[in-house]
Design a protein around this motif. Structure first.
Motif, PDB file in Angstrom:
ATOM      1  N   SER A 185      75.741  -8.243  96.558  1.00 24.45           N
ATOM      2  CA  SER A 185      74.566  -9.610  96.644  1.00 24.45           C
ATOM      3  C   SER A 185      73.107  -8.710  95.846  1.00 24.45           C
ATOM      4  O   SER A 185      73.316  -8.202  95.054  1.00 24.45           O
ATOM      5  N   GLU A 186      72.548 -10.171  95.430  1.00 22.04           N
ATOM      6  CA  GLU A 186      70.839  -9.281  94.577  1.00 22.04           C
ATOM      7  C   GLU A 186      69.997  -8.657  94.998  1.00 22.04           C
ATOM      8  O   GLU A 186      69.150  -7.844  94.581  1.00 22.04           O
ATOM      9  N   TYR A 187      70.536  -7.810  96.863  1.00 23.66           N
ATOM     10  CA  TYR A 187      70.082  -7.454  97.505  1.00 23.66           C
ATOM     11  C   TYR A 187      70.181  -5.721  97.430  1.00 23.66           C
ATOM     12  O   TYR A 187      69.957  -4.941  97.836  1.00 23.66           O
ATOM     13  N   ARG A 242      64.834   0.420  94.174  1.00 29.15           N
ATOM     14  CA  ARG A 242      64.020  -0.166  92.602  1.00 29.15           C
ATOM     15  C   ARG A 242      65.191  -0.902  91.801  1.00 29.15           C
ATOM     16  O   ARG A 242      64.426  -0.848  91.070  1.00 29.15           O
ATOM     17  N   TYR A 243      66.428  -1.187  92.444  1.00 33.53           N
ATOM     18  CA  TYR A 243      67.585  -0.985  91.396  1.00 33.53           C
ATOM     19  C   TYR A 243      67.635  -2.511  91.064  1.00 33.53           C
ATOM     20  O   TYR A 243      67.893  -3.395  90.542  1.00 33.53           O
ATOM     21  N   THR A 292      69.626  -6.604  84.874  1.00 32.90           N
ATOM     22  CA  THR A 292      68.542  -5.403  84.437  1.00 32.90           C
ATOM     23  C   THR A 292      68.905  -4.103  83.243  1.00 32.90           C
ATOM     24  O   THR A 292      67.808  -3.571  83.185  1.00 32.90           O
ATOM     25  N   GLY A 293      69.741  -3.743  83.638  1.00 39.99           N
ATOM     26  CA  GLY A 293      70.282  -3.053  83.332  1.00 39.99           C
ATOM     27  C   GLY A 293      70.782  -1.625  83.150  1.00 39.99           C
ATOM     28  O   GLY A 293      71.441  -0.548  82.371  1.00 39.99           O
ATOM     29  N   ASP A 294      70.999  -1.302  84.556  1.00 41.97           N
ATOM     30  CA  ASP A 294      71.156  -0.301  85.198  1.00 41.97           C
ATOM     31  C   ASP A 294      72.528   0.278  85.396  1.00 41.97           C
ATOM     32  O   ASP A 294      73.578  -0.912  86.509  1.00 41.97           O
ATOM     33  N   GLY A 348      67.350 -10.670  91.554  1.00 41.39           N
ATOM     34  CA  GLY A 348      68.812  -9.904  90.715  1.00 41.39           C
ATOM     35  C   GLY A 348      69.865  -9.985  90.959  1.00 41.39           C
ATOM     36  O   GLY A 348      70.104 -11.345  91.587  1.00 41.39           O
ATOM     37  N   THR A 349      70.877  -9.847  90.038  1.00 39.99           N
ATOM     38  CA  THR A 349      71.252 -10.013  89.808  1.00 39.99           C
ATOM     39  C   THR A 349      72.766  -8.612  89.334  1.00 39.99           C
ATOM     40  O   THR A 349      72.802  -8.017  88.340  1.00 39.99           O
TER      41      THR A 349
END
Length: 1262
Positions: A37-39, A54-55, A82-84, A62-63
């Motif tokens: 999920s977003e969390y 903090r990812y 975000t790129g991680d 977040g997605t």
């Protein structure tokens, strides 16, 4: 052809987490799902927070763009927008960021082998990394080049100059307007891999045109091809695991389609979704792991979401199942995925944190109606009237919603009634109106069975737990009758994946997912579920879950089950392991095998063990008349058997249908019809299916002969009766063409004695003549013609009788009858038979209907009419080569024609018949007897010739015949009758004895002639001594007082015979027998050694080594030289005499020949026979030697001969070893294209039988 059936559905609502599920991955080792999920990433336990590190931001913005379970690394990989790229170890619970992209990530996709991972970035680039996250290459998504697979121009001009068909020449100047992507498109790239991991495709929005394009890259991230411009191409993309096509969706101006692309980017086929152009949007396309089902995850514009399952067959796409989740956003799917290991397992995660798992299975309902779900239609084919392959059909049933399940009425009389369960919870019944079932969740009923009347049995999920199922007995409510309500509920521990019902016994059997079998007592006051037990009360379960089940009766009721691995079980007993499909029809089990055969077995004649043996017998390939076996096309599967018929419907791998009439079904129905005397029904079936009509009689001859009138009345067709008569033959079809199965109870009853064809023809003719001989005139003629000896004269006479009669309604005219006879019989043959009736009117009638030229027959007929009647008939019979009849008529023509008669007798050798036509005291009889005697002398039968001559008074010629045949007694009788003078009689006796009897080694008879008729006792004694008749010679010596002959002739002859016997015993036995016996043992030893060497070289430790015989001629084909095999092929076409000569040449005693052991055996057998035949002669010789005091010589002879016989007795078991008759014969194999023929060159002689009962020893000799 096959439909998808829901076997199991699981719903798990225990997962609750922050935010909304975005994507998930299935863990193959634990069978759970990892939801992102977003969390966080959530499993049942533990829960991994991505916001703590903090990812992902804590505000829920977040997605997660991708999540993948990595079982080899015991980790899960997550990629964020975000790129991680985050790797979480499931065993150590460690969270690690293995890489980060500053521009962010838009998609992540792992290769099928999980050796490579591709990431798409916010800068529209592709990053390829290894499984250890080591970068390999980064390239841009948008490439100007087409790729390595760019098409080659061969100089055929530009596209504008090509022919454009019906569009006309204006199409050359028409510009293609590229339309941008849809407004709801998220603009993110989509990545999909081919099943072998060698290629992957990326769908992205082109920055210049705003439309989506698909590019194909190889494993080294080198561009291979770019798709052509496709207007309306949407974001969904999925590569078929089998590698042939890439699936995407396209929105046309007037329809919404799923399109397919090849790896070169060209379109290759499509199908239309059952929606309007603006009605739904497709979120994703998903192929299952074996490429058989395509899932379409779609979202209605009214925010209703669902999943459709599509399959393809015969190049046509069918909607098989539909899942709808209503308008509640919390019940809508957040992500959909197929199970990576189970091809028909589907996983969904809703936005409300509910995990849904569906397991599907293939099924075909075996009825004579074929239902196929297509869009919102059910395509129905009635196989009783027509057989058409899908997607063609006989009828279309339009429904208001997609159909998930179809079931038929179970009663045989109502099998054409069907009920359809739609995706929105309605049960629609066709044949008796419709009923409605309210349904809260999609597919709350996953199985449906129509029991009887308007009672249904459904299977759904249980509210008491995910591992339970609920059985619902559904029936119409009182008010209104169109609403179906649950009458009773029964909870079952476990997931019910299949159920079947027997219309004969009413039994309902359930199968759970682990193979357990249950019986549902649905018609009792309180429905309940009990275990499936045998007669001893032992619980029975399937060893493995079965995809198809059926109830049958084999002595008692059993449950059949077929697994997806082709294993067929009867309860818990495996009876076959190569079955691809089966169906139980009436009393028969029909099944197809992977050896491309269709078996049809009658269950009432079998036991479970017998069924296992029958299926393990490889279909009785050695018996071409095995009615249980039929060869079918590779990959054929059973669809259904038409009830109350013999038609078996098969579907081929390519989708087309074939109808066959299995011989076992046909013969069973025919036997049933014949037993119940339904002759017309049986006749029509046999005529249509080309079954030999002899079976009508052969099935039960006694009953048929008793029911001939019933047979005729039922057929009531002259043509059918004639067809039956013309097919008659002496063969018993119940033992040759259509033998009863070996375990069948009914057998053919014996018929009347005599020839079958004659019996049937006579029975039918007599009955037809008694019923209406005018109506059945043609059939009566057929019965005369068809007899083993055709009664053509009788048939012609009946045709002649029709001439001049008034033709009634049912009768036929003489012309019609004659024309029919000419159809049955060759015109020349019929003309000759008509001539044989001596009726010239009939001859003319036949000749007129034939194609004969009147110039051919009129002169001959006119000549015959001028002759005397007997001589006329003689001329006709001689012309027809009926010589016996001709002789009979000629004998009545008077003495002036006797010379002609005698010539006829001599030419045709009709001596016996001629003698019976004349009085014994007539001169004609004497002339015939003399002619007959001359013929017998020529045939080396002089004695019989002498009897004929003696009987007719020709004594002198009879005496010559008797002398020539050495019949001395008859010769002396005739000589006394003549009579001959005494000196001539003595000369005759001396001539008979010296030149005839002694040459024939008939010494005793010659001595009688010499003593009694020639009065020469010395010559008589000499003849007896020559023949070794010692006792009779001594009698004559003392009778005529000629003791001097004893010393001069008798004793020297005794010693000479003794010497000959001694030489024969020693040379024949000791020299030859022992030498051959020793050589035979050596040959056998050499061949055994060669056999062992061959086994050691070619097949060490071969279990079949014992199949080689001790003296098998293994070397005959390999080391003995090719000249023998060539000679065998050369002599194959020679005469029998030459073949026997060649066989003898092969049995050569020359050392080293291939058949030396056979030659030695034949030689030893001849020696033993020769030695054994000497018993009587040795006995007579011993008595003579002992009488004249040659005791020493006699004793030595008796000892030598006894030792020879004893050594033979001892050597017999050694030479003729046990089992030699079967294994000794050398074998030569001749390989043809498909078969291997084995035959023996020479048979092994049987062991000689010794005549031990013959007494030859003298006890007075030591």
């Amino acid at each position: 052809m096959r439909n998808l059936r829901l076997l199991k559905s699981l719903r798990c609502s225990e997962l609750q987490g922050p935010g909304t599920p975005q994507c998930f991955s299935v863990r193959t080792d634990t069978r759970t799902v990892l939801i992102a999920s977003e969390y966080s990433v959530i499993e049942l336990d533990p829960r991994v927070s991505l916001t703590a590190e903090r990812y992902l931001p804590e505000d829920g913005s977040g997605t997660v763009v991708g999540i993948q379970d990595l079982p080899d690394q015991e980790s899960v990989c997550v990629a964020t927008a975000t790129g991680d790229v985050i790797l979480y170890n499931l065993s150590t619970n460690q969270l690690e960021c293995v890489g980060s992209v500053n521009s962010g990530l838009t998609a992540m996709s792992w290769s099928p082998d999980q050796e490579l991972v591709t990431l798409t970035t916010g800068q529209d680039t592709i990053i390829m990394m290894t499984k250890n996250f080591e970068p390999i290459i980064e390239v841009g998504i948008h490439q100007d080049d087409f790729g390595e697979g760019k098409f080659i121009t061969v100089g055929w001009g530009k596209k504008e100059t090509q022919f454009h068909g019906s569009e006309g020449k204006h199409a050359a100047q028409k510009k293609t307007i590229v339309q941008p992507a849809m407004s709801w498109d998220d603009r993110r790239p989509r990545v999909t891999w081919r099943g072998d991991g060698q290629l992957f495709a990326v769908s992205s929005v082109c920055p210049q045109t705003g439309a989506r394009k698909v590019r194909v890259w190889n494993r080294e991230c080198v561009l291979q091809s770019t798709s052509e411009t496709v207007n309306g191409l949407e974001q969904s993309l999925c590569w078929k695991p089998s590698g042939s096509l890439i699936a995407a969706t396209q929105r046309h101006p007037n329809k919404h389609s799923v399109v397919f692309m090849e790896k070169n980017g060209l379109l290759h086929g499509d199908f239309t979704l059952p929606f309007g152009k603006e009605q739904v949007k497709v979120n994703a396309l998903l192929w299952n792991s074996d490429s058989t089902v395509l899932a379409v995850w779609l979202e209605d514009m009214t925010r209703e979401e669902g999943v459709q399952l599509w399959t393809v067959g015969n190049y046509h796409w069918y909607l098989k199942q539909s899942l709808y989740f209503g308008s509640d956003p919390q019940r809508a799917p957040a992500d959909v995925s197929w199970d990576p290991e189970r091809p028909l397992g589907l996983h969904l995660v809703t936005r409300g944190w509910a995990s849904l798992t569906y397991d599907w299975g293939w099924s075909t309902d075996h009825r004579d109606l074929l239902p196929i779900s297509l869009k919102y239609k059910v395509l129905v084919s009635t196989f009783r009237q027509c057989v058409v392959p899908p997607p063609m059909c006989a009828y279309e049933l339009q429904l208001p919603a997609p159909v998930n399940l179809v079931t038929f009425h179970r009663q045989p009389q109502r099998t054409n009634e069907l009920a359809a369960l739609t995706a929105d919870g309605h049960i629609l019944v066709y044949g008796q109106g419709g009923v409605l079932l309210d349904q809260e969740l999609p597919l709350a009923l996953r199985l449906l069975l129509w029991l009887r009347g308007d009672v249904f049995l459904g299977v759904g999920g249980s509210a008491e737990g995910p591992s339970q199922s609920t059985l619902l007995i559904l029936g119409p409510s009182e008010v209104p009758l169109t609403v179906c309500i649950p009458r009773s509920r029964v909870e079952v521990e476990g997931h019910v994946i299949s159920m079947c019902h027997s219309s004969n016994t009413g039994t309902v059997a359930l199968q759970l997912e682990d193979g357990q079998i249950r019986k549902f007592l649905w018609d009792s006051l309180k429905p309940s579920v009990v275990g499936w037990q045998d007669t001893t009360g032992y619980s029975i379960n399937f060893p493995d879950p079965c995809v198809q089940t059926a109830l049958c009766t084999i002595e008692k009721e059993h449950l059949l089950g077929l697994t997806d691995r082709s294993h067929l079980f009867v309860d818990d007993t495996e009876v076959a392991s190569n079955v691809s499909s089966f169906v139980v029809y009436d009393d028969f089990l029909l099944l197809t095998t992977h050896s491309h055969t269709c078996r049809c077995l009658r269950l009432s004649t079998l036991t479970v063990k017998g069924l296992q043996v029958a299926l393990a017998a490889d279909g009785g390939q050695n018996d071409q008349n095995d009615e249980t076996l039929r060869r079918v096309e590779r990959g054929s599967r059973i669809v259904t058997v038409v009830p109350q018929d013999t038609r078996l419907i098969l579907q081929m791998p390519r989708g087309n249908l074939e109808t066959i009439h299995h011989r076992a079904l046909v013969l069973a129905q025919l036997r049933k019809c014949l037993d119940s005397q339904k002759f017309r029904e049986a006749f029509e079936c046999m005529r249509k299916l080309r079954i030999n009509l002899n079976l009508i009689y052969d099935h039960n001859p006694k009953v048929f002969l008793e029911s001939v009138e019933t047979f005729l009345r039922q057929l009531d067709s002259i043509n059918h009766i004639n067809l039956f008569l013309t097919e008659l033959k002496e063969e018993d079809t119940t033992t040759t063409m259509y033998p009863y199965p070996s375990n069948a109870t009914g057998q053919s009853a014996p018929g009347a004695c005599g020839k079958k064809v004659d019996i049937v023809c006579d029975a039918l003719r007599c009955t037809m003549e008694s019923m209406d001989q005018h109506k059945y005139c043609l059939s009566i003629l057929t019965s005369h013609v068809k007899k083993t000896v055709p009664e053509l004269e009788v048939a012609l006479q009946k045709v002649h009788e029709l001439r001049g009669k008034t033709v009634t309604t049912n009768a036929v005219s003489a012309e019609e009858a004659l024309k029919y006879l000419l159809f049955l019989v060759n015109v020349n043959e019929l003309y000759e038979h008509s001539l044989g009736t001596y009726d010239f009117d009939l001859v003319l009638m036949v000749a007129e209907k034939s194609q004969k030229d009147p110039k051919e027959y009129l002169p001959f007929l006119n000549m015959l009419k001028t002759l005397e009647p007997n001589y006329q008939r003689y001329t006709i019979d001689k012309h027809l080569k009926r010589y016996r009849k001709a002789l009979h008529h000629l004998s009545k023509c008077g003495e002036e024609h006797f010379t002609e008669a005698l010539n006829l007798v001599k030419d045709q050798r009709l001596y016996s018949e001629a003698l019976g036509l004349y009085p014994t005291d007539s001169p004609q009889y004497k002339a015939l007897s003399c002619a007959y005697a001359e013929y017998l002398v020529e045939q080396q039968q002089a004695e019989q010739a002498g009897l004929l001559l003696w009987r007719c008074g020709e004594a002198v010629r009879a005496l010559q015949a008797f002398v020539g045949s050495a019949s001395w007694r008859n010769a002396l009788c005739v000589a006394e009758q003549i009579p001959l003078p005494p000196d001539q009689l003595a000369l005759l006796a001396r001539d008979l004895a010296g030149t005839k009897l002694i040459e024939l080694r008939r010494y005793t008879e010659a001595a009688i002639l010499l003593e009694q008729y020639a009065k020469d006792c010395e010559e008589a004694i000499s003849a007896l001594i020559t023949g070794a008749v010692w006792e009779e010679a001594l009698r004559l010596v003392y009778l005529y007082n000629r003791q001097d002959i004893i010393e001069t002739n008798l004793k020297p002859a005794l010693l000479e015979v003794l010497m000959r016997f001694q030489c024969a015993i020693y040379s024949l036995f000791r020299a030859m027998f022992i030498r051959h016996k020793t050589r035979l043992a050596m040959v056998r030893e050499l061949k055994e050694k060669a056999r062992l060497e061959l086994l050691d070289e070619d097949v060490p430790d071969c279990p079949e080594a014992e199949l080689y015989s001790e003296a098998s001629s293994v070397m005959s084909g390999s080391r003995a030289g090719s000249k023998y095999s060539h000679s065998n092929s050369r002599i194959s076409s020679r005469s029998s005499k030459n073949r026997r000569k060649a066989e003898r040449k092969k049995l050569s005693l020359k050392e080293g020949t291939p058949l030396e052991d056979m030659a030695l055996l034949h030689a030893l057998a001849e020696i033993i026979h020769s030695v054994d035949k000497m018993r009587e002669e040795v006995h007579s010789l011993l008595k003579g030697l002992m009488l004249f005091q040659f005791d020493g010589q006699a004793g030595r002879l008796q000892q030598a001969y006894g030792e020879a016989l004893q050594m033979i007795e001892v050597a017999l078991p050694e030479v003729w070893q046990e089992g030699l008759q079967q294994s000794q014969a050398p074998v030569r194999e001749t390989h043809t294209h498909t078969h291997t023929h084995t035959h023996t060159d020479s048979e092994t002689p049987p062991p000689p039988k010794m005549r031990n009962g013959v007494k030859w020893k003298l006890s007075i000799l030591k």
